[in-house]
Motif scaffolding. Structure first.
Motif, short mmCIF file in Angstrom:
data_model
loop_
_atom_site.label_atom_id
_atom_site.label_comp_id
_atom_site.label_asym_id
_atom_site.label_seq_id
_atom_site.Cartn_x
_atom_site.Cartn_y
_atom_site.Cartn_z
N GLU A 43 28.53 24.80 20.11
CA GLU A 43 28.27 25.07 18.69
C GLU A 43 28.96 26.37 18.26
OE1 GLU A 43 24.12 23.51 17.38
OE2 GLU A 43 23.86 24.33 19.39
N PRO A 44 30.24 26.29 17.95
CA PRO A 44 31.01 27.50 17.58
C PRO A 44 30.45 28.16 16.32
CG PRO A 44 32.46 25.61 17.95
CD PRO A 44 31.07 25.09 17.86
N LEU A 45 30.54 29.49 16.30
CA LEU A 45 29.99 30.27 15.20
C LEU A 45 30.93 31.41 14.86
CD1 LEU A 45 27.34 30.61 13.46
CD2 LEU A 45 26.60 32.23 15.20
N GLY A 46 31.13 31.67 13.56
CA GLY A 46 32.01 32.74 13.12
C GLY A 46 31.42 34.12 13.40
N GLY B 77 25.89 27.11 15.76
CA GLY B 77 26.88 26.94 14.71
C GLY B 77 26.51 25.77 13.81
N PRO B 78 27.25 25.55 12.74
CA PRO B 78 26.92 24.49 11.78
C PRO B 78 27.17 23.09 12.30
CG PRO B 78 29.00 25.51 11.20
CD PRO B 78 28.43 26.33 12.33
N GLU B 79 27.99 22.95 13.37
CA GLU B 79 28.30 21.63 13.92
C GLU B 79 28.30 21.67 15.44
OE1 GLU B 79 31.58 19.26 12.12
OE2 GLU B 79 32.04 21.13 11.06
N ARG B 80 27.90 20.54 16.04
CA ARG B 80 28.06 20.37 17.48
C ARG B 80 29.38 19.65 17.70
NH1 ARG B 80 22.28 19.09 20.53
NH2 ARG B 80 21.32 21.10 19.94
N LEU B 81 30.31 20.34 18.33
CA LEU B 81 31.66 19.82 18.50
C LEU B 81 32.05 19.82 19.96
CD1 LEU B 81 33.40 21.81 15.62
CD2 LEU B 81 32.71 19.40 15.54
N SER B 82 32.76 18.78 20.38
CA SER B 82 33.32 18.78 21.72
C SER B 82 34.50 19.74 21.75
CB SER B 82 33.76 17.37 22.12
OG SER B 82 34.89 16.98 21.35
N ILE B 83 34.88 20.17 22.95
CA ILE B 83 36.05 21.04 23.08
C ILE B 83 37.28 20.33 22.53
CG2 ILE B 83 37.50 22.33 24.70
CD1 ILE B 83 34.63 23.39 24.34
N ARG B 84 37.40 19.03 22.77
CA ARG B 84 38.51 18.27 22.22
C ARG B 84 38.53 18.34 20.70
NH1 ARG B 84 38.72 13.49 19.85
NH2 ARG B 84 36.55 13.06 20.42
N GLU B 85 37.38 18.16 20.07
CA GLU B 85 37.31 18.22 18.60
C GLU B 85 37.66 19.62 18.10
OE1 GLU B 85 33.89 14.97 17.41
OE2 GLU B 85 33.26 16.83 18.40
N ILE B 86 37.20 20.64 18.81
CA ILE B 86 37.51 22.02 18.40
C ILE B 86 39.01 22.26 18.41
CG2 ILE B 86 37.34 24.44 19.14
CD1 ILE B 86 34.48 23.76 20.12
N LEU B 87 39.68 21.85 19.48
CA LEU B 87 41.12 22.08 19.59
C LEU B 87 41.89 21.32 18.51
CD1 LEU B 87 41.54 21.86 23.47
CD2 LEU B 87 41.45 23.91 22.05
N GLY C 265 32.26 27.89 32.24
CA GLY C 265 30.98 27.76 31.54
C GLY C 265 30.84 26.47 30.78
N MET C 266 31.96 25.73 30.60
CA MET C 266 31.91 24.46 29.89
C MET C 266 31.81 23.27 30.84
SD MET C 266 31.62 25.04 26.78
CE MET C 266 31.68 23.30 26.37
N SER C 267 31.31 23.49 32.05
CA SER C 267 31.13 22.39 32.99
C SER C 267 30.00 21.47 32.56
CB SER C 267 30.85 22.94 34.40
OG SER C 267 29.70 23.77 34.39
N SER C 268 29.21 21.91 31.58
CA SER C 268 28.21 21.06 30.95
C SER C 268 28.09 21.48 29.49
CB SER C 268 26.85 21.19 31.66
OG SER C 268 26.41 22.54 31.66
N GLU C 269 27.30 20.75 28.71
CA GLU C 269 27.18 21.07 27.29
C GLU C 269 26.42 22.38 27.09
OE1 GLU C 269 25.89 17.88 24.79
OE2 GLU C 269 27.83 16.90 25.07
N VAL C 270 26.85 23.15 26.10
CA VAL C 270 26.20 24.43 25.78
C VAL C 270 25.81 24.37 24.31
CG1 VAL C 270 26.42 26.93 25.79
CG2 VAL C 270 27.71 25.58 27.46
N CYS C 271 24.61 23.86 24.08
CA CYS C 271 24.11 23.69 22.71
C CYS C 271 22.70 24.27 22.61
CB CYS C 271 24.08 22.22 22.32
SG CYS C 271 25.73 21.46 22.21
N SER C 272 22.27 24.49 21.40
CA SER C 272 20.99 25.16 21.13
C SER C 272 19.81 24.38 21.70
CB SER C 272 20.81 25.33 19.62
OG SER C 272 19.56 25.91 19.34
N THR C 273 18.95 25.10 22.42
CA THR C 273 17.71 24.52 22.94
C THR C 273 16.49 25.35 22.53
OG1 THR C 273 17.97 25.74 25.02
CG2 THR C 273 18.86 23.50 24.95
N GLU C 274 16.73 26.57 22.03
CA GLU C 274 15.64 27.46 21.63
C GLU C 274 15.49 27.46 20.11
OE1 GLU C 274 13.71 28.94 23.72
OE2 GLU C 274 14.80 28.74 25.61
#
Length: 331
Positions: free
Chosen positions: A196-199, A225-235, A280-289
């Motif tokens: 979840e990238p964030l500015g 961040g505002p969207e959950r994006l894969s690394i592929r989508e980010i690039l 660190g991207m060996s698994s998903e890193v998204c909000s859980t808290e």
């Protein structure tokens, strides 16, 4: 507790938050620290900037107050805290030689103990989001640092972010360079993992807000961040915003660890840090808290807007390689 007592206690907490006028900013010459200083100063706070090389920092930013602080030198920590109501902990040892996990653990313990002794009223820490799988060494250390600071007895807000978009961010630099310099993207399976990238502007707003949030809300808060994006989508999204359309070639091999080695041929990012970030991207890193945005009542910028701002602030001119990729995309 009766109604009048509840109101009185709420007012006392507001006064305590409002009276925090002097803050210690560790990591002040780093990516987040430089941006956060601007936000804190704009809010009328007195900011004491800490650095292991205060003379060099003073020469570069003469308008700021600098003090010497080395998180491995307890005496310097105690001196830096003098007169400060709160402190920001923006310290890491990634990219340095040796066991950075052990170094970060010692630094956090020393800082927490010094803060308690100095009667600092609040610590705000920027950590990393917890992955849904086994954390990398980097993320494991970030999570451990947060636990140490929260156990200090000082009110502590741990804000957790994933990829931060902005000029000076190593993770952004890796993504930006891959998007700008590869006409053909070889995308391993791990690039389907989401984050979840964030500015950086939103990160600084949240860190500054955490200084005045009611202390009863202390603990761990995510900065999604505002969207959950894969690394592929980010690039591919970054490439599109730069006006290019690289081809994507999915491959079933190349682990994050191996990818970290070949990325050094493409990106300008610090190679040791880039390798840790990719692992660190060996698994998903998204909000859980809990989301800090629900507490602050704010909403982060869109991914596209955060990328546009970062691209506009890019201090490096487009090189021949990048110009060639752009021409190829238009042909």
């Amino acid at each position: 507790m009766c109604y009048i007592e509840k109101v009185s206690e709420a007012l006392r907490r507001q006064v305590r938050g409002a009276s925090m006028r002097s803050v210690l900013l560790t990591g002040a010459s780093g990516f987040v620290g430089r941006a956060l200083y601007q936000e804190l100063s704009a809010r009328g706070l007195h900011v004491r900037c800490a650095s292991r090389r205060p003379q060099q920092a003073q020469a570069r930013w003469p308008e700021r107050e600098w003090c010497y602080l080395d998180v491995e030198d307890e005496g310097s920590i105690a001196a830096a805290f003098d007169g400060c109501d709160a402190a920001y902990y923006l310290v890491h040892s990634m990219g340095q030689a040796g066991d950075f996990e052990a170094r970060e653990a010692r630094a956090a313990h020393g800082f927490a103990e010094a803060a308690r002794r100095a009667a600092v009223r609040r610590i705000v820490y920027l950590g990393g989001m917890k992955p849904d799988g086994e954390p990398s060494k980097h993320l494991r250390s970030r999570l451990s640092t947060g636990r140490v600071l929260r156990a200090s007895g000082v009110v502590c807000f741990e804000l957790r972010a994933s990829m931060i978009i902005g000029e000076g961010s190593e993770s952004w630099l890796v993504a930006r360079d891959l998007a700008a310099r590869l006409p053909l993207m070889v995308l391993p399976r791990w690039t389907e993992h989401r984050t979840e990238p964030l500015g950086i502007d939103d990160v600084c707003t949240a860190l500054a807000d955490a200084l005045s949030v009611d202390e009863s809300q202390q603990g761990v808060w995510d900065l999604p961040g505002p969207e959950r994006l894969s690394i592929r989508e980010i690039l591919l999204r970054i490439a599109a915003l730069r006006g290019t359309r690289p081809r994507a070639l999915p491959v079933p091999w190349l682990s994050p660890s191996l990818s970290g080695h070949w990325i050094r041929f493409v990106s300008r990012a610090n190679q040791a840090i880039a390798k840790e970030l990719v692992e660190g991207m060996s698994s998903e890193v998204c909000s859980t808290e809990r989301s800090f945005w629900e507490l602050s009542g704010r909403a982060p910028l869109s991914f596209d807007e955060a990328v546009r701002r970062a691209l506009a602030q890019d201090s490096q001119p487009e090189n021949r390689w990048e110009r060639a990729v752009r021409r190829l995309a238009r042909s």
